[in-house]
Design a protein around this motif. Structure first.
Motif, PDB file in Angstrom:
ATOM      1  N   TYR A   1       0.834  -1.213   0.000  1.00 42.70           N
ATOM      2  CA  TYR A   1       0.000   0.000   0.000  1.00 42.70           C
ATOM      3  C   TYR A   1       0.863   1.254   0.000  1.00 42.70           C
ATOM      4  N   ILE A   2       0.620   2.100  -0.966  1.00 40.96           N
ATOM      5  CA  ILE A   2       1.296   3.399  -1.031  1.00 40.96           C
ATOM      6  C   ILE A   2       0.297   4.435  -1.539  1.00 40.96           C
ATOM      7  N   GLU A   3       0.388   5.656  -1.023  1.00 38.20           N
ATOM      8  CA  GLU A   3      -0.437   6.768  -1.502  1.00 38.20           C
ATOM      9  C   GLU A   3       0.453   7.756  -2.258  1.00 38.20           C
ATOM     10  N   ILE A   4      -0.024   8.228  -3.402  1.00 32.93           N
ATOM     11  CA  ILE A   4       0.720   9.186  -4.214  1.00 32.93           C
ATOM     12  C   ILE A   4      -0.218  10.318  -4.605  1.00 32.93           C
ATOM     13  N   LYS A   5       0.209  11.534  -4.385  1.00 30.27           N
ATOM     14  CA  LYS A   5      -0.620  12.696  -4.695  1.00 30.27           C
ATOM     15  C   LYS A   5      -0.736  12.884  -6.208  1.00 30.27           C
ATOM     16  N   PRO A   6      -1.835  13.463  -6.676  1.00 30.51           N
ATOM     17  CA  PRO A   6      -2.016  13.691  -8.111  1.00 30.51           C
ATOM     18  C   PRO A   6      -1.258  14.921  -8.589  1.00 30.51           C
TER      19      PRO A   6
ATOM     20  N   ARG B   1      -7.836  13.226  -3.864  1.00 31.73           N
ATOM     21  CA  ARG B   1      -7.023  13.226  -2.645  1.00 31.73           C
ATOM     22  C   ARG B   1      -5.703  12.512  -2.877  1.00 31.73           C
ATOM     23  N   CYS B   2      -5.765  11.347  -3.527  1.00 27.09           N
ATOM     24  CA  CYS B   2      -4.548  10.609  -3.848  1.00 27.09           C
ATOM     25  C   CYS B   2      -4.878   9.432  -4.752  1.00 27.09           C
TER      26      CYS B   2
END
Length: 289
Positions: free
Chosen positions: A34-39, A48-49
């Motif tokens: 799991y990783i979140e990356i901003k647009p 949001r991501c």
């Protein structure tokens, strides 16, 4: 009152994302699973991501995804599960939630991966083909709200070599899909009022700021957000409270009682547990596990 605006693709958009950035129960997760990356900058007011597994084509990889607590973050997600080996794509639209739930852990292999788009709640109507009337606690196929999106994304997700590649192509897609003509200014004004007060404004104050009657505002919110102004206010108050608790782990709860308009500490703890299923101290431990 003048509401701050952001120019985006020759249009003005309320800069709600500058004053509100909701978080999950475990906001610091960053691993293979799991990783979140901003647009990109053009999509930051709406998305949001992007999130998912890091390597769509990983070799000799087999890892166990942990079960996790999902708390109300006021966002809505499109989730794709991709099996590259079988060229299979599963899709899911998750609407705005007012309750928590626990996801089941599952084993990810070298041929499976996940890719998802997390939208701010106010932005979904700008991309969708339907109203948000039934979006509360919705878990359904993406086609119920976004026509043809599964078909459009199938090759993008299966052929991409990395999550960054998937994001770049998804950004191109949503920039073309963005329709600011579907924005309702009365709703946006009311949402801004709710956020600036951190969810503590009365419904009368919100409707007056939105320049519509309480009954009309209720109807508009169900159409554009999927929940009532009162329910949204409660969710946003919880989100701001959770962020304050996480930033100031040793903070005085009585200060939060005053800041967020609770009658007493017991009221605050009951409200927090309703959304988070646990006490603030337990929530902090989970966030940093």
């Amino acid at each position: 009152m003048t509401i701050p605006a952001r120019k985006c693709s020759n249009y003005y958009m309320f800069a709600l994302s500058d004053i509100y950035e909701p978080i999950t129960a475990e906001p610091f997760i960053n691993n293979e699973a799991y990783i979140e990356i901003k647009p990109c900058e053009e999509l930051k007011p709406y998305i949001r991501c992007f999130w998912g597994t890091i390597k769509p084509h990983a070799r000799n990889t087999n890892f166990q995804m942990k079960s996790g607590l999902v708390t109300p973050d006021t966002c809505m997600d499109i989730i794709f599960d991709i099996d590259i080996n079988n060229n299979k794509l599963d899709d899911l639209f998750c609407g705005i939630n007012d309750t928590s739930f626990v996801t089941k852990g599952q084993r990810e292999s070298s041929t499976t991966s996940c890719f998802a788009i997390r939208f701010y709640f106010w932005a979904v109507p700008l991309f969708s083909d339907e109203t948000m009337n039934n979006a509360l606690n919705a878990f359904t196929e993406t086609g119920a709200y976004f026509k043809n999106i599964r078909r459009d994304f199938e090759n993008i997700l299966i052929e991409a070599s990395s999550i960054q590649d998937r994001i770049a192509k998804a950004e191109q897609y949503f920039l073309k899909k963005l329709n600011l003509n579907r924005q309702n200014n009365n709703v946006m004004n009311a949402v801004y009022k709710i956020m600036k007060s951190r969810g503590t404004s009365s419904i009368l104050e919100i409707s007056e700021f939105g320049a519509v009657s309480k009954r009309q505002l209720e109807r508009l919110f169900l159409e554009y957000v999927g929940v009532s102004p009162k329910k949204l206010s409660g969710l946003i108050r919880y989100q701001y409270l959770w962020q304050d608790i996480l930033k100031d782990k040793n903070g005085d709860m009585q200060d939060f009682v005053c800041k967020y308009g609770y009658t007493d500490q017991a009221h605050l703890l009951k409200d927090f547990k309703k959304y988070h299923t646990m006490t603030p101290s337990e929530a902090i431990k989970l966030a940093y596990r």
